[in-house]
Design an enzyme around this catalytic site. Structure first.
Site, PDB file in Angstrom:
ATOM      1  N   GLU A 317     -81.578 -22.525 103.362  1.00 15.53           N
ATOM      2  CA  GLU A 317     -81.748 -23.502 104.796  1.00 15.53           C
ATOM      3  C   GLU A 317     -80.316 -23.882 105.206  1.00 15.53           C
ATOM      4  O   GLU A 317     -80.100 -23.729 106.536  1.00 15.53           O
ATOM      5  CB  GLU A 317     -82.467 -24.770 104.249  1.00 15.53           C
ATOM      6  CG  GLU A 317     -82.650 -25.826 105.258  1.00 15.53           C
ATOM      7  CD  GLU A 317     -82.791 -27.202 104.614  1.00 15.53           C
ATOM      8  OE1 GLU A 317     -83.150 -28.181 105.477  1.00 15.53           O
ATOM      9  OE2 GLU A 317     -82.620 -27.403 103.435  1.00 15.53           O
ATOM     10  N   ILE A 407     -79.752  -2.426 104.197  1.00 12.11           N
ATOM     11  CA  ILE A 407     -78.374  -2.401 103.970  1.00 12.11           C
ATOM     12  C   ILE A 407     -78.144  -2.524 102.425  1.00 12.11           C
ATOM     13  O   ILE A 407     -78.634  -3.270 101.874  1.00 12.11           O
ATOM     14  CB  ILE A 407     -77.572  -3.675 104.335  1.00 12.11           C
ATOM     15  CG1 ILE A 407     -77.756  -3.749 106.132  1.00 12.11           C
ATOM     16  CG2 ILE A 407     -76.131  -4.011 103.951  1.00 12.11           C
ATOM     17  CD1 ILE A 407     -77.492  -5.064 106.591  1.00 12.11           C
ATOM     18  N   LYS A 411     -72.528   0.179  95.193  1.00 10.24           N
ATOM     19  CA  LYS A 411     -72.838  -0.034  93.777  1.00 10.24           C
ATOM     20  C   LYS A 411     -74.191   0.605  93.298  1.00 10.24           C
ATOM     21  O   LYS A 411     -74.535   0.691  92.139  1.00 10.24           O
ATOM     22  CB  LYS A 411     -72.862  -1.596  93.341  1.00 10.24           C
ATOM     23  CG  LYS A 411     -71.289  -2.152  93.593  1.00 10.24           C
ATOM     24  CD  LYS A 411     -71.570  -3.580  93.446  1.00 10.24           C
ATOM     25  CE  LYS A 411     -69.890  -4.188  93.648  1.00 10.24           C
ATOM     26  NZ  LYS A 411     -69.512  -3.918  94.799  1.00 10.24           N
ATOM     27  N   LYS A 423     -80.735  -1.943  93.876  1.00  6.66           N
ATOM     28  CA  LYS A 423     -80.554  -1.503  95.216  1.00  6.66           C
ATOM     29  C   LYS A 423     -80.707   0.105  95.331  1.00  6.66           C
ATOM     30  O   LYS A 423     -81.183   0.400  96.542  1.00  6.66           O
ATOM     31  CB  LYS A 423     -78.951  -1.976  95.792  1.00  6.66           C
ATOM     32  CG  LYS A 423     -78.600  -3.189  95.974  1.00  6.66           C
ATOM     33  CD  LYS A 423     -79.552  -3.958  96.891  1.00  6.66           C
ATOM     34  CE  LYS A 423     -79.085  -3.505  98.401  1.00  6.66           C
ATOM     35  NZ  LYS A 423     -79.890  -4.107  99.439  1.00  6.66           N
ATOM     36  N   VAL A 449     -66.527  -6.072 101.848  1.00  9.78           N
ATOM     37  CA  VAL A 449     -66.328  -6.553 102.918  1.00  9.78           C
ATOM     38  C   VAL A 449     -65.353  -7.719 102.846  1.00  9.78           C
ATOM     39  O   VAL A 449     -65.643  -8.420 102.059  1.00  9.78           O
ATOM     40  CB  VAL A 449     -67.380  -6.895 103.905  1.00  9.78           C
ATOM     41  CG1 VAL A 449     -68.164  -5.541 104.640  1.00  9.78           C
ATOM     42  CG2 VAL A 449     -68.190  -7.901 103.317  1.00  9.78           C
ATOM     43  N   LEU A 450     -64.222  -7.861 103.651  1.00 12.03           N
ATOM     44  CA  LEU A 450     -63.255  -8.749 103.595  1.00 12.03           C
ATOM     45  C   LEU A 450     -63.830 -10.216 104.127  1.00 12.03           C
ATOM     46  O   LEU A 450     -64.420 -10.255 104.992  1.00 12.03           O
ATOM     47  CB  LEU A 450     -62.245  -8.247 104.763  1.00 12.03           C
ATOM     48  CG  LEU A 450     -61.570  -6.927 104.307  1.00 12.03           C
ATOM     49  CD1 LEU A 450     -60.422  -6.610 105.525  1.00 12.03           C
ATOM     50  CD2 LEU A 450     -60.436  -7.026 103.019  1.00 12.03           C
ATOM     51  N   SER A 453     -68.926 -13.709 100.977  1.00  9.15           N
ATOM     52  CA  SER A 453     -69.016 -14.728 100.030  1.00  9.15           C
ATOM     53  C   SER A 453     -69.107 -13.765  98.829  1.00  9.15           C
ATOM     54  O   SER A 453     -69.846 -12.781  98.693  1.00  9.15           O
ATOM     55  CB  SER A 453     -70.325 -15.236  99.934  1.00  9.15           C
ATOM     56  OG  SER A 453     -71.424 -14.434 100.396  1.00  9.15           O
ATOM     57  N   GLU A 543     -69.450  -4.448  85.402  1.00  6.41           N
ATOM     58  CA  GLU A 543     -68.541  -3.997  86.367  1.00  6.41           C
ATOM     59  C   GLU A 543     -67.921  -2.489  86.044  1.00  6.41           C
ATOM     60  O   GLU A 543     -67.752  -2.320  84.887  1.00  6.41           O
ATOM     61  CB  GLU A 543     -67.391  -4.979  86.413  1.00  6.41           C
ATOM     62  CG  GLU A 543     -66.425  -4.919  87.512  1.00  6.41           C
ATOM     63  CD  GLU A 543     -65.565  -6.179  87.457  1.00  6.41           C
ATOM     64  OE1 GLU A 543     -65.304  -6.799  88.843  1.00  6.41           O
ATOM     65  OE2 GLU A 543     -65.345  -6.793  86.463  1.00  6.41           O
TER      66      GLU A 543
END
Length: 629
Positions: A317, A407, A411, A423, A449-450, A453, A543
């Site tokens: 929200e 999208i 990974k 994914k 992406v720079l 979050s 990772e």
């Protein structure tokens, strides 16, 4: 006239012009008679000067000479003066010709008067502007911090012009690699050499500050200029990006310190604007995960192509509220609708698609945080990323949506974590739903992406602000980076080009070593690695040291767009997709170690990292066996 009298500034401007008009009239007579006016002409001159000044003053007001501000006097103001003075001269000549009087006005006076009037009125305005901008009497030599500007193109010219009014900065030299500019002057500032001459020029002029003003230059050129200035221990600033300058959101004078994004930045994306216009213009477009980093940027890019309706869908929200506030402020003609919705909610999704009938859907909603999905949230990752994708994709197929763009992530290639494997399954779900007719499913795969979050950059900034240490998982870890706008633009471009079933791989450039990235950020913050320590804490669950964009058994094909390639990957069919969904739905209560082991049967490239495997009942279920699970 009422407005002119009520405003003190415009009143005094008009008063100035009236006095100047009288002086110009007298001056014309003095020049005509070589400063020795005969008594009869002198009497006639004073007799009609009041009427002349009154007529000219009325014309000046009618021509809007007092709309502008003297401090910003420009060529357009000079043009208005020419028109007003020219019209008043013609009107004055016509009146004296039509009205038969005994007054004789020499014709040369009627020519000299407007020339003097233009000189006095224009000259006083530009003299005032020069005085306000400290351009008179060499005042620029006494104020402002000296700075060198790298670049001599349009942005640099605009910057020098803007900084001429600044009391903070004083441009003392320009440097540019264009040999044609060498030795030339721009607003009184000389181009003293090429960019490689920065060391000698900065030392000779005792300059500590540099502004990189090359927003449209190749990224590598800008990076080399920044690195050169940094190596000389100069404080480096830059102008806004070319997209921001062209959009009018910022001006070239809004200089800022160089940030790590400037070192990692990329060249502008060339978009098929006409094709995107046809895809989006007057259509309904839906974006899932619209409140996220990529989703919100997609919304910003999409509205540029004027869709009839933009449907913004997100489970958060607060994220949706932030997007609503931003887009509402733009006062767009596009109808904007916002839905808090879980993409797994089949009833809700079908209701939205039935109501708005979007022609294009961009699916950005996903759980993406690798360590968080690895332990304690395995089923949630599979459910949201796989079942959620299938629910939305199947609904789009049922409602005749033209294109569905998933999208994905780098990974998903040879995944070592649950998020990447989920994914990869989402990609195969879309490929399994692809048929010869109906909705075309397009998959777009890219890296970090720079500023998104979960990105390391905001984390590093926070750690540096606290005095360190900056924590890195491994000294050799590398990642691909691209800007959020570039990623969103390429997603749209891939969506336009996709025919159905392809996996588009974005050109991510060269991988970046995270340790080097951290060192750059520390240095750009004004510290060194002795003051802000770098600590290595070990790889997190799931990772990898190196991210890949293509699996080992995949091949790529070029596309007409230089930054997009098509990956030829293993595909699936509808029966495989149905079996996969049954397997995921039957995982409730299963130990996560077992889930990971079974997941490797569905994603052959997946190499699970399993903790406490002894606690799990270890069995490998094939996709066929999973239908009975």
């Amino acid at each position: 006239m009422k407005r002119t009298i009520s405003n003190p500034r415009t009143f005094f401007a008009l008063f100035h012009d009236v006095i100047v008009a009288a002086i110009a009239w007298v001056g014309a007579y003095l020049l005509r008679f070589n400063f020795s006016i005969p008594p009869n002409f002198e009497a006639e001159m004073f007799a009609i000067v009041g009427w002349v000044v009154l007529l000219q003053g009325l014309v000046f007001v009618c021509f809007g000479l007092y709309r502008g501000v003297w401090r910003f006097a420009s060529v357009s103001d000079l043009k208005r003066i020419f028109l007003a003075v020219g019209f008043s001269a013609m009107l004055l000549s016509a009146l004296f010709f039509m009205i038969k009087t005994n007054v004789v006005i020499p014709r040369s006076v009627l020519v000299l008067d407007p020339l003097l009037l233009i000189l006095f009125m224009g000259g006083s305005r530009f003299a005032y502007r020069a005085w306000k901008e400290h351009l008179l009497y060499g005042l620029t030599l006494k104020q402002g911090e000296p700075v060198i500007v790298l670049g001599a193109g349009e942005a640099a010219i605009a910057l020098v012009k803007d900084l001429a009014r600044s009391t903070q900065w004083r441009v003392v030299a320009l440097l540019d690699d264009d040999t044609r500019m060498l030795g030339r002057e721009i607003f009184g500032v000389k181009v003293k050499g090429n960019i490689q001459a920065l060391a000698s020029v900065s030392e000779h002029l005792d300059v500590k500050y540099v502004i990189v003003a090359m927003p449209s230059a190749h990224h590598q050129t800008r990076r080399l200029a920044i690195e050169l200035a940094n190596s000389l221990e100069l404080e480096v600033m830059t102008v806004p990006a070319i997209d921001d300058l062209m959009s009018g959101k910022v001006s070239v004078s809004q200089i800022r310190k160089v940030d790590v994004e400037d070192l990692l930045g990329r060249d502008a994306v060339k978009l098929d604007s006409s094709g995107l216009q046809m895809l989006i213009d007057h259509q309904a477009v839906l974006v899932s995960g619209a409140g996220g980093s990529i989703g919100s940027e997609l919304c910003r890019q999409i509205v540029k192509y004027r869709p009839d309706t933009l449907i913004c869908l997100d489970i958060s929200e607060f994220s949706l509220y932030q997007l609503e506030q931003e887009l509402t402020a733009l006062k767009l003609e596009t109808k904007l609708v916002y839905f808090t919705c879980d993409v797994k909610n089949k009833v809700r999704i079908n209701h939205i698609l039935t109501q708005y009938q979007p022609s294009v859907v961009f699916h950005a909603a996903a759980y993406k945080h690798v360590p968080m999905m690895e332990n304690g949230n395995v089923w949630e990752a599979l459910s949201n990323n796989v079942i959620g994708t299938h629910t939305l994709a199947q609904a789009c197929k049922s409602h005749g949506v033209s294109k569905f763009v998933l999208i994905s992530t780098d990974k998903a290639v040879n995944p070592t974590n649950v998020m990447g494997a989920s994914k990869r399954l989402a990609e195969m779900v879309c490929q399994g739903l692809q048929s010869d007719t109906g909705t075309r499913f397009v998959i777009v795969r890219f890296g970090n992406v720079l500023g998104s979050s979960g990105s390391v950059i905001p984390k590093f900034r926070e750690q540096i602000a606290k005095g360190g240490p900056v924590t890195i998982t491994h000294p050799e870890i590398t990642r691909y980076f691209m800007s959020i706008p570039e990623a969103a633009q390429l997603v749209m471009q891939a969506g336009l080009m996709g025919k159905g079933g392809e996996i588009f791989v974005l050109d991510m450039g060269e991988p970046v070593k995270i340790a080097d990235l951290a060192a750059d950020m520390i240095r750009l913050s004004g510290f060194n690695t002795d003051e802000i320590k770098i600590e290595y804490v070990g790889l997190r669950p799931g990772e990898k040291l190196y991210e890949e964009l293509l699996a080992d058994d995949e091949h790529t094909m070029p596309t007409p767009h230089e930054k997009l390639r098509i990956a030829q990957a293993r595909t699936a069919d509808v029966s495989w997709v149905n079996s996969l969904l049954l397997w995921i739905e039957g995982l409730h209560g299963t130990h996560e170690a077992q889930m990971k082991l079974e997941l490797s049967s569905w994603v052959e490239e997946y190499s699970p990292q399993i903790v406490n495997v002894a606690d799990a009942h270890v069995t490998h279920l094939s996709p066929q066996q999973a239908t009975l699970h």
